[in-house]
Design a protein around this motif. Sequence first.
Motif, PDB file in Angstrom:
ATOM      1  N   SER A  59       0.813  -1.222   0.000  1.00 11.18           N
ATOM      2  CA  SER A  59       0.000   0.000   0.000  1.00 11.18           C
ATOM      3  C   SER A  59       0.842   1.265   0.000  1.00 11.18           C
ATOM      4  CB  SER A  59      -0.931   0.004   1.214  1.00 11.18           C
ATOM      5  OG  SER A  59      -0.177  -0.075   2.419  1.00 11.18           O
ATOM      6  N   THR A  60       2.112   1.176   0.370  1.00 11.82           N
ATOM      7  CA  THR A  60       2.984   2.352   0.383  1.00 11.82           C
ATOM      8  C   THR A  60       3.871   2.446  -0.849  1.00 11.82           C
ATOM      9  OG1 THR A  60       4.719   1.158   1.595  1.00 11.82           O
ATOM     10  CG2 THR A  60       3.033   2.280   2.898  1.00 11.82           C
ATOM     11  N   LEU A  61       3.730   1.530  -1.796  1.00  7.68           N
ATOM     12  CA  LEU A  61       4.612   1.483  -2.956  1.00  7.68           C
ATOM     13  C   LEU A  61       3.884   1.967  -4.200  1.00  7.68           C
ATOM     14  CD1 LEU A  61       6.338  -1.988  -2.418  1.00  7.68           C
ATOM     15  CD2 LEU A  61       7.164   0.258  -1.726  1.00  7.68           C
ATOM     16  N   SER A  62       4.637   2.575  -5.085  1.00  9.16           N
ATOM     17  CA  SER A  62       4.153   2.986  -6.399  1.00  9.16           C
ATOM     18  C   SER A  62       5.321   2.896  -7.372  1.00  9.16           C
ATOM     19  CB  SER A  62       3.568   4.405  -6.366  1.00  9.16           C
ATOM     20  OG  SER A  62       4.557   5.337  -5.958  1.00  9.16           O
ATOM     21  N   VAL A  63       5.021   3.096  -8.642  1.00 10.49           N
ATOM     22  CA  VAL A  63       6.023   2.939  -9.695  1.00 10.49           C
ATOM     23  C   VAL A  63       6.124   4.243 -10.468  1.00 10.49           C
ATOM     24  CG1 VAL A  63       6.519   1.783 -11.883  1.00 10.49           C
ATOM     25  CG2 VAL A  63       5.819   0.443  -9.911  1.00 10.49           C
ATOM     26  N   SER A  64       7.352   4.694 -10.693  1.00 10.43           N
ATOM     27  CA  SER A  64       7.612   5.808 -11.607  1.00 10.43           C
ATOM     28  C   SER A  64       7.951   5.226 -12.972  1.00 10.43           C
ATOM     29  CB  SER A  64       8.764   6.670 -11.076  1.00 10.43           C
ATOM     30  OG  SER A  64       9.952   5.910 -10.955  1.00 10.43           O
ATOM     31  N   PHE A  65       7.228   5.667 -13.984  1.00  9.16           N
ATOM     32  CA  PHE A  65       7.298   5.017 -15.299  1.00  9.16           C
ATOM     33  C   PHE A  65       7.562   6.057 -16.369  1.00  9.16           C
ATOM     34  CE2 PHE A  65       5.371   3.499 -19.215  1.00  9.16           C
ATOM     35  CZ  PHE A  65       5.836   2.199 -19.296  1.00  9.16           C
ATOM     36  N   GLY A 105      11.120   2.982 -11.828  1.00 12.95           N
ATOM     37  CA  GLY A 105      11.599   2.958 -10.453  1.00 12.95           C
ATOM     38  C   GLY A 105      10.493   2.588  -9.495  1.00 12.95           C
ATOM     39  N   LEU A 106      10.899   2.129  -8.322  1.00 10.79           N
ATOM     40  CA  LEU A 106       9.973   1.784  -7.251  1.00 10.79           C
ATOM     41  C   LEU A 106      10.073   2.854  -6.178  1.00 10.79           C
ATOM     42  CD1 LEU A 106       7.971  -0.441  -6.375  1.00 10.79           C
ATOM     43  CD2 LEU A 106       9.831  -1.475  -5.075  1.00 10.79           C
ATOM     44  N   VAL A 107       8.948   3.489  -5.876  1.00 10.33           N
ATOM     45  CA  VAL A 107       8.895   4.619  -4.958  1.00 10.33           C
ATOM     46  C   VAL A 107       8.079   4.213  -3.741  1.00 10.33           C
ATOM     47  CG1 VAL A 107       8.259   7.051  -4.689  1.00 10.33           C
ATOM     48  CG2 VAL A 107       9.035   6.209  -6.908  1.00 10.33           C
ATOM     49  N   GLN A 108       8.555   4.594  -2.562  1.00  7.53           N
ATOM     50  CA  GLN A 108       7.852   4.307  -1.315  1.00  7.53           C
ATOM     51  C   GLN A 108       7.452   5.606  -0.641  1.00  7.53           C
ATOM     52  OE1 GLN A 108      10.099   2.429   1.828  1.00  7.53           O
ATOM     53  NE2 GLN A 108       8.271   1.536   2.761  1.00  7.53           N
ATOM     54  N   ARG A 145       6.753  12.832   2.350  1.00  9.45           N
ATOM     55  CA  ARG A 145       7.795  12.711   1.336  1.00  9.45           C
ATOM     56  C   ARG A 145       7.909  11.274   0.842  1.00  9.45           C
ATOM     57  NH1 ARG A 145      12.791  10.891   3.086  1.00  9.45           N
ATOM     58  NH2 ARG A 145      12.922  10.335   5.300  1.00  9.45           N
ATOM     59  N   LYS A 146       8.479  11.141  -0.345  1.00  7.33           N
ATOM     60  CA  LYS A 146       8.667   9.840  -0.967  1.00  7.33           C
ATOM     61  C   LYS A 146      10.145   9.639  -1.257  1.00  7.33           C
ATOM     62  CE  LYS A 146       4.130   9.926  -3.237  1.00  7.33           C
ATOM     63  NZ  LYS A 146       3.407   9.817  -4.532  1.00  7.33           N
TER      64      LYS A 146
END
Length: 327
Positions: free
Chosen positions: A271-277, A283-286, A294-295
């Motif tokens: 739930s705290t992860l997202s992807v920069s595409f 990349g994997l962003v938390q 902040r991330k």
Amino acid sequence: MIIDEKVIMFPPPPPYLSSTLTLNPPPPFSPTALPPPKPTLTSFPPHILLQIVYSSFPQSPGVDQGKLERQRKTLFWLAGSLRLVNRAFYIACMHVLRSTYLPLYQSLIRTPYSSDPFPSTSPSPPTSTPTPPLQTIQRETPILDRFIALKVREDVFVDDSELHLEREDMFRDLFDLSQPRSRLEDLVRTYGVREGVITLAPPGQYVPSSSSSSSSYSSTSTSSSTLTTTPSPPTPPRPSSSFFWSFKKTPQPLPLPPTPPTKKITPLPFSTLSVSFNIRKVGLVQQMSSEGGRKRTIVEVRREGREERLEVAAKRIVRELRGVLSA
């Protein structure tokens, strides 16, 4: 002084005693005594409610509109009005809308990318707190709903006016960025849970998965069986005519070097992860806090261009994430 004869002849009444009164206790409460609730439209079973929604589509042309135009207006009414009534109508309307526009959505997917908004096995977070029934862990499903909301509006505008022209780049941002990014997040979740570096539990409620525990158990049992079943070196044959044989020592096997302790990997909550595409790298962003703080970028890998499949990029991200967590 005047004395009434009635008072003298008749004695006074006895005093009031509460014990002489026998009060019956009230009957016990029975839910059958209450009147049954009035039936409403939302109290129908889901399959009957779905049949009612299907029956709302017109089957004949109108005075100034054809059959397809009237049905497209009904789809717009489902998306903009009826599904917002309550949860039961939302489920029924979204079933109709998603099944109607899913083939068109899949036909617009870019060539090297894949799509799976409705997986056959939908995982559920291992937590005791109940999750909202309308939320899904699949990140691509909201992208499909966004496409439906945009498409039903454009269809009605095209039917109402010949001057309204549908733009060719209307879905460009949706299928060039949003769809592959959400699909990549779903693939990272699938591969990450399999490798034990991502968990579906909320932050602070980590529950070890059975796959990681079974893999650690199998590796431990394999190493222990290897240590116990290591064969000893064969003893050379003893010659019968050797006088100095009794003074020789049998060579002992060298002890195995101690295995360094492996660092325990703490998986990250999905739930705290997202992807920069983008085209060149992913990349994997938390997200560090739940209030939108902040991330930080945990992993960043390069892509091989637009022709690279999302599955390849997801496996590379999970491999790099495992190396970061085990370091």
